[in-house]
Design an enzyme around this catalytic site. Structure first.
Site, short mmCIF file in Angstrom:
data_model
loop_
_atom_site.label_atom_id
_atom_site.label_comp_id
_atom_site.label_asym_id
_atom_site.label_seq_id
_atom_site.Cartn_x
_atom_site.Cartn_y
_atom_site.Cartn_z
N ASN A 40 0.76 -1.19 -0.12
CA ASN A 40 -0.06 -0.09 -0.05
C ASN A 40 0.92 1.25 0.06
O ASN A 40 0.26 2.46 -0.04
CB ASN A 40 -0.97 -0.13 1.15
CG ASN A 40 -1.95 -1.03 1.20
OD1 ASN A 40 -2.54 -1.50 -0.02
ND2 ASN A 40 -2.58 -1.60 2.29
N LYS A 44 6.30 2.49 -5.62
CA LYS A 44 6.49 1.14 -6.44
C LYS A 44 6.65 1.24 -8.02
O LYS A 44 7.59 0.78 -8.43
CB LYS A 44 5.07 0.42 -6.27
CG LYS A 44 4.64 -0.19 -4.95
CD LYS A 44 3.25 -0.92 -4.96
CE LYS A 44 2.11 0.02 -5.12
NZ LYS A 44 1.92 1.03 -4.02
N THR A 45 6.01 2.13 -8.60
CA THR A 45 6.45 2.63 -9.77
C THR A 45 7.49 3.49 -10.00
O THR A 45 8.45 3.20 -10.93
CB THR A 45 5.39 3.40 -10.51
OG1 THR A 45 3.93 2.53 -10.63
CG2 THR A 45 5.43 3.81 -11.97
N PHE A 95 -7.78 6.19 -15.06
CA PHE A 95 -7.91 5.24 -14.01
C PHE A 95 -9.15 4.59 -14.09
O PHE A 95 -10.26 5.31 -14.64
CB PHE A 95 -7.83 6.07 -12.64
CG PHE A 95 -6.51 6.40 -12.04
CD1 PHE A 95 -5.57 5.48 -11.58
CD2 PHE A 95 -6.21 7.73 -12.14
CE1 PHE A 95 -4.42 5.99 -11.26
CE2 PHE A 95 -5.07 8.15 -11.68
CZ PHE A 95 -4.15 7.39 -11.10
#
Length: 200
Positions: A40, A44-45, A95
């Site tokens: 969470n 990450k990217t 999104f």
């Protein structure tokens, strides 16, 4: 520092070096890997783009497939996209909670996945990033068996980085390295807007 403390430090570092050297010597297998950045927490990217930058720095060919953030500005993409060794594909629908059109999103995902599959079968691709693909699996736009098949049959030297929250357990099962990024505090939750050059 006292002589005794220096001596203890030297002995401790000698033992540590011996353990590290032993582990380095025993790691004798060389091949591409599957890395997962999940959890969470943020980054990450960003971490995946950092590895892309590293690989490009050595002259390797890299592919990045962005399944969700393709319509957003992306500083890393802006900076690196002129490198002829970088190939970026974006789903470019934004999104899925914005589009609210499952059929259109699924079709867009399938189209981009075909390009991802081509990268995953290309022996010249040293590194492939499947950014936010975890959401495509969660929403049922992609089947896990199809993704696992492509990963299993990719060129031996190719590394794949998978990013996104809630990585599928079967993906976790085939990963060589899993980094679970946990959120302790996030500025957005306290009313701070995403900042250009920092968050995107």
């Amino acid at each position: 520092m006292s002589d005794e403390r220096n001596h203890r430090h030297k002995r401790a570092m000698e033992k540590l070096k011996a353990r590290v050297d032993e582990r380095v010597a025993s790691a004798d297998e060389e091949r591409g890997q599957i890395l997962i950045n999940t959890g969470n927490g943020k980054g990450k990217t960003t971490a995946a783009w950092g590895t892309v930058t590293r690989a490009l720095g050595y002259g390797y060919t890299c592919g990045v497939v962005q399944f969700i953030k393709g319509t957003w500005e992306c500083g890393e993409r802006n900076r690196l996209e002129e490198d002829s060794n970088l190939h970026v594909v974006t789903m470019a629908t934004g999104f899925t909670w914005d589009t609210q059109d499952r059929d259109a999103d699924r079709a867009a995902c399938q189209s981009v996945w075909q390009q991802a599959e081509a990268m995953l079968s290309d022996a010249n691709m040293y590194l492939v990033v499947l950014d936010e693909i975890t959401y495509m699996l969660k929403f049922g736009y992609l089947e896990i068996d199809v993704v696992l098949e492509a990963l299993a049959h990719r060129p031996r030297e190719q590394t794949v980085i998978i990013t996104g929250r809630n990585a599928h357990r079967d993906l976790m099962g085939v990963a060589d390295t899993i980094t679970d990024m946990q959120e302790t505090r996030h500025a957005f939750n306290h009313g701070l807007k995403a900042r250009r050059g920092i968050d995107y």
